[in-house]
Design an enzyme around this catalytic site. Structure first.
Site, PDB file in Angstrom:
ATOM      1  CB  SER A 204      -1.065  -0.044   1.175  1.00  0.00           C
ATOM      2  OG  SER A 204      -0.120   0.155   2.423  1.00  0.00           O
TER       3      SER A 204
ATOM      4  N   GLY B 237      -5.125  -1.205   5.837  1.00  0.00           N
ATOM      5  CA  GLY B 237      -5.546  -1.882   7.057  1.00  0.00           C
ATOM      6  C   GLY B 237      -6.688  -1.526   7.871  1.00  0.00           C
TER       7      GLY B 237
ATOM      8  CB  CYS C  84       0.686  -5.668   1.612  1.00  0.00           C
ATOM      9  SG  CYS C  84      -0.552  -4.827   2.412  1.00  0.00           S
TER      10      CYS C  84
ATOM     11  CB  THR D 121      -3.374  -5.463   5.026  1.00  0.00           C
ATOM     12  OG1 THR D 121      -2.670  -5.115   6.070  1.00  0.00           O
ATOM     13  CG2 THR D 121      -4.964  -5.319   5.027  1.00  0.00           C
TER      14      THR D 121
ATOM     15  CB  CYS E 227       1.983  -4.349   9.774  1.00  0.00           C
ATOM     16  SG  CYS E 227       1.766  -2.913   8.575  1.00  0.00           S
ATOM     17  CB  THR E 228       5.432  -4.885   4.959  1.00  0.00           C
ATOM     18  OG1 THR E 228       4.508  -4.462   4.507  1.00  0.00           O
ATOM     19  CG2 THR E 228       5.091  -6.340   4.842  1.00  0.00           C
TER      20      THR E 228
HETATM   21  N1  DGL Z   1       2.123  -2.741   4.754  1.00  0.00           N
HETATM   22  C1  DGL Z   1       0.721  -3.273   4.851  1.00  0.00           C
HETATM   23  C2  DGL Z   1       0.809  -4.551   5.709  1.00  0.00           C
HETATM   24  O1  DGL Z   1       1.861  -5.339   5.841  1.00  0.00           O
HETATM   25  C3  DGL Z   1      -0.472  -2.519   4.762  1.00  0.00           C
HETATM   26  C4  DGL Z   1      -0.470  -1.350   5.753  1.00  0.00           C
HETATM   27  C5  DGL Z   1      -1.783  -0.560   5.612  1.00  0.00           C
HETATM   28  O2  DGL Z   1      -1.727   0.153   4.349  1.00  0.00           O
HETATM   29  O3  DGL Z   1      -2.660  -0.493   6.225  1.00  0.00           O
HETATM   30  O4  DGL Z   1      -0.012  -4.946   6.195  1.00  0.00           O
END
Ligand code: DGL
Length: 253
Positions: free
Chosen positions: A11, A43, A73, A75, A183-184
């Site tokens: 994202s 998210g 990601c 999510t 979450c990355t």
């Molecule tokens: N970086 C994402 C993840 O690993 C999403 C974060 C988001 O856009 O809420 O879940």
């Protein structure tokens, strides 16, 4: 051998924490990084919305003729990977909270998984906890605001510390031996998290698992490249501006 690019998608800037690991073990590849900044954060959106964004990113990568796609990601992986894999034949690698290694490392303490609200609520994670027989030893916590802080490149301000402290206050942090960053975006806060959590808590994420899996797939299908490392950054399908490129390169270097 195959010198087509690899598509990596998130994202926003979170997926760069995965790209960094991927480049370490696959330096001779061309990468296309897609940050869906028009729609970040994922998210706190609905599942249907996120599925739509993922589909758009995949279609973009297909138009760029990539040889493999990494959904960097958690999510997006949790809501969309099963449907997407049914629809496309190209290798698609997703990321999920590194729960299995965490359980192996935890010894007699518990594991805390930090992720976005969608990842925490989704069946994929709940099923993984059940499959590992870990309901009693795993706690889950969402930290949606960290995504916002990260997108603003705010990683260790007092506001960030205060937010993490207030959110994690619902648990006694002394009960944990492993913190899983599900979450990355969250590895970008590793420094602050290691100050907040007791020093013996190990902080882990799923990025090496993804990097190894990608390498494995490319090896097995004879698709490794021998390019000079190249990364092209896109913002929701449009080439990123110079200022953002500099910012992204700082994160992966
Ligand atoms: N970086 C994402 C993840 O690993 C999403 C974060 C988001 O856009 O809420 O879940």
């Amino acid at each position: 051998m195959n010198n087509k690019p690899i598509g990596i998608f998130d994202s926003g800037i979170g997926g760069l924490t995965v790209l960094k690991k991927v480049i370490e073990i696959l330096p001779e590849e061309k990468y296309i990084y897609y940050a869906d900044i028009d729609n970040v954060p994922y998210g706190i959106k609905s599942k249907e919305e996120v599925k739509k964004y993922v589909k758009k990113a995949i279609e973009f990568f297909i138009s760029k003729q990539v040889k493999a796609i990494v959904i960097a990601c958690n999510t997006a992986t949790s809501v969309a990977i099963n449907d997407i894999r049914k629809e496309y034949t190209i290798p698609i690698i997703g990321i999920e909270p590194a729960l299995k290694p965490a359980i192996e490392k935890r010894e007699n303490k518990k594991v805390l998984v930090m992720a976005t609200p969608i990842t925490i609520k989704e069946k994929k994670l709940q099923n993984l906890v059940k499959k590992l027989n870990a309901t009693e030893v795993v706690d889950l916590i969402d930290m949606p605001k960290l995504v916002e802080f990260a997108e603003n490149m705010e990683f260790d301000s007092e506001r960030v510390k205060k937010y993490i402290l207030e959110r994690s206050n619902i648990y006694d942090l002394n009960n944990y031996s492993v913190l899983v960053l599900g979450c990355t975006h969250f590895p970008l806060f590793k420094k602050v998290l290691s100050q907040i959590f007791p020093s013996e808590v190990q902080i882990i994420d799923g990025s090496s698992g993804v990097a190894n899996r990608l390498k494995d797939i490319l090896e097995k299908t004879n698709m490794l490249g021998n390019n000079k490392l190249e990364i092209t950054y896109y913002h929701s399908g449009i080439l990123a501006d110079q200022e953002s490129i500099k910012k992204y390169n700082r994160i992966i270097n």
